[in-house]
Write a protein that holds these residues in place. Structure first.
Motif, PDB file in Angstrom:
ATOM      1  N   LYS A 253       0.836  -1.210   0.000  1.00 33.31           N
ATOM      2  CA  LYS A 253       0.000   0.000   0.000  1.00 33.31           C
ATOM      3  C   LYS A 253       0.865   1.252   0.000  1.00 33.31           C
ATOM      4  O   LYS A 253       0.622   2.183  -0.780  1.00 33.31           O
ATOM      5  CB  LYS A 253      -0.924   0.007   1.218  1.00 33.31           C
ATOM      6  CG  LYS A 253      -1.760   1.280   1.333  1.00 33.31           C
ATOM      7  CD  LYS A 253      -2.706   1.233   2.522  1.00 33.31           C
ATOM      8  CE  LYS A 253      -3.544   2.503   2.608  1.00 33.31           C
ATOM      9  NZ  LYS A 253      -4.531   2.446   3.712  1.00 33.31           N
ATOM     10  N   LEU A 257       1.110   4.118  -2.990  1.00 37.19           N
ATOM     11  CA  LEU A 257       0.864   5.544  -2.748  1.00 37.19           C
ATOM     12  C   LEU A 257       2.069   6.384  -3.156  1.00 37.19           C
ATOM     13  O   LEU A 257       1.932   7.455  -3.744  1.00 37.19           O
ATOM     14  CB  LEU A 257       0.517   5.778  -1.276  1.00 37.19           C
ATOM     15  CG  LEU A 257      -0.852   5.239  -0.826  1.00 37.19           C
ATOM     16  CD1 LEU A 257      -0.983   5.313   0.690  1.00 37.19           C
ATOM     17  CD2 LEU A 257      -1.995   6.013  -1.501  1.00 37.19           C
ATOM     18  N   LYS A 262      -3.878   7.572  -6.026  1.00 37.24           N
ATOM     19  CA  LYS A 262      -4.560   8.495  -5.112  1.00 37.24           C
ATOM     20  C   LYS A 262      -5.206   7.770  -3.936  1.00 37.24           C
ATOM     21  O   LYS A 262      -5.284   8.309  -2.828  1.00 37.24           O
ATOM     22  CB  LYS A 262      -5.625   9.289  -5.876  1.00 37.24           C
ATOM     23  CG  LYS A 262      -5.054  10.297  -6.864  1.00 37.24           C
ATOM     24  CD  LYS A 262      -6.177  11.110  -7.492  1.00 37.24           C
ATOM     25  CE  LYS A 262      -5.627  12.159  -8.448  1.00 37.24           C
ATOM     26  NZ  LYS A 262      -6.718  12.964  -9.067  1.00 37.24           N
ATOM     27  N   HIS A 263      -5.705   6.576  -4.187  1.00 35.00           N
ATOM     28  CA  HIS A 263      -6.359   5.807  -3.121  1.00 35.00           C
ATOM     29  C   HIS A 263      -6.014   4.337  -3.283  1.00 35.00           C
ATOM     30  O   HIS A 263      -6.100   3.787  -4.382  1.00 35.00           O
ATOM     31  CB  HIS A 263      -7.874   5.984  -3.160  1.00 35.00           C
ATOM     32  CG  HIS A 263      -8.574   5.281  -2.028  1.00 35.00           C
ATOM     33  ND1 HIS A 263      -8.663   5.829  -0.777  1.00 35.00           N
ATOM     34  CD2 HIS A 263      -9.181   4.060  -1.956  1.00 35.00           C
ATOM     35  CE1 HIS A 263      -9.311   4.993   0.022  1.00 35.00           C
ATOM     36  NE2 HIS A 263      -9.634   3.911  -0.666  1.00 35.00           N
TER      37      HIS A 263
END
Length: 283
Positions: A253, A257, A262-263
Motif C-alpha cells: 500500500k 501511494l 490516489k487511493h
C-alpha cells in the motif's frame, strides 16, 4: 486437490445484524444478484451490516470460466428488462449513499450488455440523485463504442480489474488478456473518469511483477487500486500459492501511494468494492 489451510489473519466474522437481514431480504424480494453471494466475498457480513452491497446485473451466469472465480459459467438467460427499476427501488429502500454495480461477462449479447448497464445507472441516478455510483465492468473486448455507451450514464467511478500479473493471466483468466484489460482501462480513463483496478495476490506472482503491474496501471491512467488475497473458492479452482501477510499488504500500500495512486485499499480481505466510498471522499 486440497485447499490450503488459511492462516489466522484470514478468519472471518460471520456475525449478522438487523441491517444485514434487511439487505438480504431486499436482494431476495427483488430477485437481485450480488457478487457478495456469487463471488463468495469474505466481507459480505461486514458490508451488508453497514447497509452496503455490490449488485451484480445481467444475471448470475457468466459466459467465461476464469479459474479464480466462483461465479457460475454457462449459457445466461436474456437480460431482465425490469432490473433497472428493481435496483433503483432497492437502493432507495436501503438509503444507500454509495452503490457498486458489477456484472457477469455477456459475450453472448451483440452489445455485451452495454445498453443494460447504461439503463441501470441512469435509473438509479434518477430515483436516487444523492447516491454516488461505482461500476466494475467486464472488458467489453476493448470495443470503444460499448465503453462509450456505458460512459454516457456518467457513473462516479469506473473500474475494471486486471485480476493478476501479466505472466499468470493466461493461466487464471479464460479469455481476457492482460494487455487487453490495460487497453480497456486506458479507454475508460480517456472518457474522464476516476479509474480503478484491482489485483489478487497469492497466485504465484513475485514482488517485482506486482510492482510492474502497479506501473502499468498508472501508465494507462488508473488512480485507485485494490490489493487482496486470493482465496480458492473450491478444489476445482486455481490453487493458492501463498498467503500474503497483513504487514506485506501494508508495505505494498505504501509503495503504491508513493508511486502515485490516489487511493489504495490493501489487506488480505480487501475486494474491489471494499470501502469503495472512501475513495470518493479524497477526490
Amino acid at each position: 486437490m486440497n485447499i490450503r489451510r488459511k492462516p489466522e489473519w484470514l478468519r472471518i466474522s460471520r456475525k449478522a445484524t438487523e441491517q444485514y437481514a434487511l439487505v438480504n431480504s431486499l436482494v431476495h424480494e427483488h430477485c437481485l444478484h450480488t457478487i457478495c453471494q456469487s463471488g463468495k466475498c469474505p466481507n459480505q457480513a461486514e458490508c451488508w451490516s453497514r447497509g452496503t452491497a455490490t449488485f451484480m446485473i445481467l444475471g448470475n451466469i457468466c459466459t467465461r470460466g476464469c479459474k479464480f472465480c466462483a461465479t457460475q459459467t454457462g449459457r445466461p438467460l436474456p437480460p431482465d428488462d425490469a432490473e433497472p427499476d428493481k435496483l433503483a427501488k432497492s437502493v432507495s429502500t436501503m438509503h444507500l449513499k454509495h452503490v457498486i454495480l458489477t456484472s457477469v461477462t455477456r459475450d453472448d449479447l451483440p452489445d455485451e450488455g452495454a445498453e443494460h448497464w447504461k439503463r441501470c445507472i441512469e435509473t438509479i441516478k434518477k430515483e436516487c440523485p444523492d447516491t454516488t455510483i461505482e461500476i466494475l465492468t467486464p472488458d467489453f473486448n476493448q470495443r470503444e463504442e460499448l465503453i462509450a455507451k456505458v460512459a454516457e450514464a456518467r457513473p462516479d467511478v469506473f473500474s475494471h480489474n486486471l485480476e493478476t500479473i501479466e505472466r499468470l493471466t493466461p493461466e487464471v483468466r479464460s479469455k481476457a488478456t492482460y494487455r487487453g484489460s490495460l487497453q480497456t482501462l486506458e479507454i475508460i480513463h480517456a472518457q474522464g473518469f476516476i479509474t480503478k483496478t484491482g489485483i489478487m495476490l497469492g497466485l504465484g506472482e513475485t514482488e517485482k511483477e506486482i510492482l510492474q503491474t502497479m506501473d502499468d496501471a498508472l501508465f494507462v491512467g488508473v488512480s485507485n487500486l485494490t490489493l487482496g488475497q486470493y482465496l480458492q473458492p473450491s478444489s476445482k479452482h486455481f490453487p493458492v500459492a501463498d498467503y500474503i501477510t497483513p504487514e506485506k499488504f501494508e508495505e505494498y500500500k505504501q509503495i503504491a501511494l508513493q508511486k502515485g495512486f490516489k487511493h489504495v485499499e490493501s489487506a488480505p480481505l480487501v475486494r474491489s468494492s471494499y470501502h469503495a466510498e472512501l475513495a470518493l471522499k479524497k477526490e
